[in-house]
Write a protein that holds these residues in place. Structure first.
Motif, short mmCIF file in Angstrom:
data_model
loop_
_atom_site.label_atom_id
_atom_site.label_comp_id
_atom_site.label_asym_id
_atom_site.label_seq_id
_atom_site.Cartn_x
_atom_site.Cartn_y
_atom_site.Cartn_z
N ALA A 100 0.83 -1.21 0.00
CA ALA A 100 0.00 0.00 0.00
C ALA A 100 0.86 1.25 0.00
O ALA A 100 0.57 2.24 -0.69
CB ALA A 100 -0.93 -0.01 1.22
N LEU A 101 1.94 1.23 0.78
CA LEU A 101 2.84 2.38 0.83
C LEU A 101 3.52 2.59 -0.51
O LEU A 101 3.66 3.73 -0.99
CB LEU A 101 3.89 2.17 1.92
CG LEU A 101 4.93 3.28 2.10
CD1 LEU A 101 4.25 4.62 2.36
CD2 LEU A 101 5.88 2.93 3.24
N ALA A 102 3.92 1.50 -1.16
CA ALA A 102 4.55 1.61 -2.48
C ALA A 102 3.58 2.22 -3.49
O ALA A 102 3.97 3.04 -4.33
CB ALA A 102 5.02 0.24 -2.95
N ALA A 103 2.30 1.85 -3.38
CA ALA A 103 1.30 2.41 -4.28
C ALA A 103 1.12 3.90 -4.04
O ALA A 103 0.97 4.69 -4.99
CB ALA A 103 -0.03 1.68 -4.09
N GLN A 104 1.16 4.30 -2.77
CA GLN A 104 1.06 5.73 -2.46
C GLN A 104 2.24 6.50 -3.04
O GLN A 104 2.08 7.58 -3.62
CB GLN A 104 1.02 5.93 -0.94
CG GLN A 104 -0.26 5.45 -0.27
CD GLN A 104 -0.20 5.59 1.24
OE1 GLN A 104 0.73 6.17 1.79
NE2 GLN A 104 -1.20 5.04 1.92
N GLN A 105 3.42 5.93 -2.90
CA GLN A 105 4.62 6.61 -3.40
C GLN A 105 4.62 6.68 -4.92
O GLN A 105 5.19 7.60 -5.51
CB GLN A 105 5.87 5.89 -2.89
CG GLN A 105 6.05 6.01 -1.39
CD GLN A 105 7.26 5.24 -0.89
OE1 GLN A 105 7.79 4.37 -1.57
NE2 GLN A 105 7.70 5.56 0.32
N ALA A 106 3.97 5.71 -5.56
CA ALA A 106 3.95 5.68 -7.02
C ALA A 106 3.09 6.80 -7.61
O ALA A 106 3.16 7.07 -8.81
CB ALA A 106 3.42 4.33 -7.50
N THR A 107 2.29 7.46 -6.76
CA THR A 107 1.45 8.55 -7.26
C THR A 107 2.27 9.79 -7.56
O THR A 107 1.76 10.75 -8.14
CB THR A 107 0.37 8.92 -6.23
OG1 THR A 107 1.00 9.38 -5.02
CG2 THR A 107 -0.50 7.71 -5.93
N GLY A 108 3.53 9.77 -7.14
CA GLY A 108 4.39 10.92 -7.44
C GLY A 108 4.49 11.93 -6.33
O GLY A 108 5.08 13.00 -6.52
N ALA A 109 3.88 11.65 -5.17
CA ALA A 109 3.99 12.60 -4.06
C ALA A 109 5.44 12.69 -3.62
O ALA A 109 6.11 11.67 -3.47
CB ALA A 109 3.12 12.13 -2.89
N PRO A 110 5.97 13.88 -3.42
CA PRO A 110 7.37 14.03 -3.05
C PRO A 110 7.63 13.48 -1.66
O PRO A 110 6.79 13.61 -0.77
CB PRO A 110 7.59 15.55 -3.08
CG PRO A 110 6.23 16.13 -2.86
CD PRO A 110 5.27 15.17 -3.51
N PRO A 111 8.75 12.80 -1.44
CA PRO A 111 9.06 12.28 -0.12
C PRO A 111 9.33 13.39 0.86
O PRO A 111 9.73 14.49 0.48
CB PRO A 111 10.33 11.45 -0.37
CG PRO A 111 10.97 12.08 -1.56
CD PRO A 111 9.83 12.56 -2.41
N ALA A 112 9.06 13.09 2.13
CA ALA A 112 9.34 14.09 3.16
C ALA A 112 10.84 14.35 3.23
O ALA A 112 11.65 13.44 3.13
CB ALA A 112 8.84 13.57 4.51
N MET A 113 11.20 15.61 3.38
CA MET A 113 12.60 15.99 3.43
C MET A 113 12.97 16.35 4.86
O MET A 113 12.19 16.96 5.58
CB MET A 113 12.87 17.19 2.51
CG MET A 113 12.62 16.92 1.05
SD MET A 113 12.85 18.39 0.05
CE MET A 113 14.57 18.76 0.39
#
Length: 318
Positions: A100-113
C-alpha cells in the motif's frame, strides 16, 4: 490491588475493565515514522530489517520472510519480531502495508525531506529547516496515533472525577498546558512537576480517577513512579510517550505514541517531542470538550469573561 498485565492485554481492556478495540496496525504512511520512533530501542539486526522496509517498501513487499531475512542478513524470527514491534500482527500484514505504501509513493507525491541544522547555517535556513521538521513530526504523530486508544483516553478523561498529570522538564510544560485546558472547561485537573508531590497525590487516586504520564523516553523514573502508584490504586492510567515499549507502558492502561524527528546537536529530542506531545494533548482536549460540550461551553465562556478585563486597556488607572 490492580493486577499487572502485558501491553497486548492492556489494549483489550476498557477504562472500566470492559474490552475495547485492539491496537490498530499503523497506517502504511506511518511506517517511516514508526521506524524512526522505535529504532533506538531495536537490536541492530531488527534495525536492519526496519530500515530495509522503510527505505524500499516496493522491493520488500515482494519478498517472502525468508528472502527479507537473507537480504538483511538476519533471521526469519527477527523479521517477524520486527513486524510485530512495528505494530503488525505478522509479516503478511507488514507486506500488505508495504504494498500500500509503495502504491502511495507511485502517485508521485514528493518524499518528506529532513535536514540537520548546522552550526553555521544562516538564520533563514534555520527557520526553514525547523518548520519542515516540525511539520513532519506533526504529520508522523497524527499518522501513527491509535484511534481506539485515543478514543478510550478521551472517554476516560471526560468521565474522570479527577485527573492528575505527571511530567518532568519539557514534558511538565505540556502537562501544565493540558491541565489548564481541562480546568477551563470545568474539569478537575492537576499537573505535578514535583516528583514528591506527584507520588503523594497519586496514592490518593481511586477508580474513576485518571492519571496521565508524559515522557518522551518512556523511562523517566520520576514520572513512572506516580503512574505506578495510581495504577495500583485502580485509577485509569494513560501514557503519552515516544517509546511504546518503554517502562512507563507497564503501568499504562492506554498508550498514545508520539513521533520525533532525528536528534541533532542543536535540536535535542526535547524540542520535537514537545511539538508532538502538544498535538496529542490538543486532540485529547478537543475530544473531551466535544463529549462534555453542554458543560464545557458555559465553563469556557465563564473563564473568558473572568479574564476579559485583564486584556483590556487600563485607561485612567495609576
Amino acid at each position: 490491588m490492580k493486577e499487572t498485565f502485558s501491553p497486548s492485554v492492556r489494549a483489550l481492556r476498557g477504562v472500566s475493565g470492559a474490552p475495547v478495540l485492539p491496537v490498530t496496525p499503523p497506517d502504511p504512511g506511518a511506517l517511516a515514522a514508526k521506524v524512526r520512533t522505535l529504532a533506538p530501542s531495536m537490536t541492530r539486526s531488527m534495525q536492519r530489517v526496519a530500515e530495509a522496509v522503510a527505505g524500499d517498501p516496493a522491493g520488500c513487499a515482494h519478498l517472502t520472510v525468508t528472502a527479507l531475512a537473507v537480504r538483511t542478513g538476519t533471521s526469519e524470527a527477527t523479521v517477524v519480531r520486527t513486524a510485530r514491534l512495528l505494530g503488525y500482527p505478522g509479516y503478511r500484514d507488514l507486506r500488505l502495508a508495504l504494498a500500500a505504501l509503495a502504491a502511495q509513493q507511485a502517485t508521485g507525491a514528493p518524499p518528506a525531506m529532513t535536514a540537520d541544522i548546522a552550526v553555521d547555517d544562516p538564520l533563514g535556513d534555520v527557520v526553514t529547516k525547523l518548520a519542515m521538521e516540525e511539520q513532519q513530526t506533526l504529520a508522523d504523530t497524527a499518522a501513527q496515533l491509535d484511534m481506539a486508544q485515543l478514543e478510550a483516553a478521551v472517554a476516560a478523561l471526560a468521565a474522570a472525577r479527577r485527573t492528575d498529570i505527571y511530567g518532568i522538564a519539557a514534558s511538565a510544560l505540556v502537562g501544565q498546558d493540558l491541565a489548564q485546558k481541562l480546568l477551563r472547561i470545568g474539569l478537575i485537573a492537576h499537573a505535578h512537576a514535583d516528583p514528591h508531590l506527584a507520588v503523594t497525590n497519586a496514592v490518593q487516586l481511586r477508580p474513576g480517577d485518571v492519571a496521565l504520564a508524559i515522557t518522551h523516553s518512556g523511562t523517566t523514573h520520576d514520572v513512572i513512579e506516580p503512574l505506578r502508584a495510581a495504577f495500583d490504586r485502580g485509577a485509569t492510567t494513560i501514557a503519552i510517550t515516544g517509546r511504546p515499549d518503554g517502562a512507563v507502558t507497564q503501568y499504562a492502561d492506554l498508550v498514545l505514541t508520539t513521533s520525533t524527528s532525528r536528534e541533532s546537536e542543536l535540536r535535542p529530542a526535547a524540542m520535537s517531542s514537545r511539538t508532538s506531545q502538544l498535538l496529542v494533548v490538543d486532540c485529547l482536549f478537543i475530544g473531551v470538550a466535544q463529549r462534555t460540550y453542554e458543560d464545557a461551553a458555559p465553563a469556557l465562556s465563564a473563564s473568558y469573561e473572568a479574564l476579559a478585563h485583564r486584556h483590556s486597556p487600563r485607561s485612567g488607572r495609576a
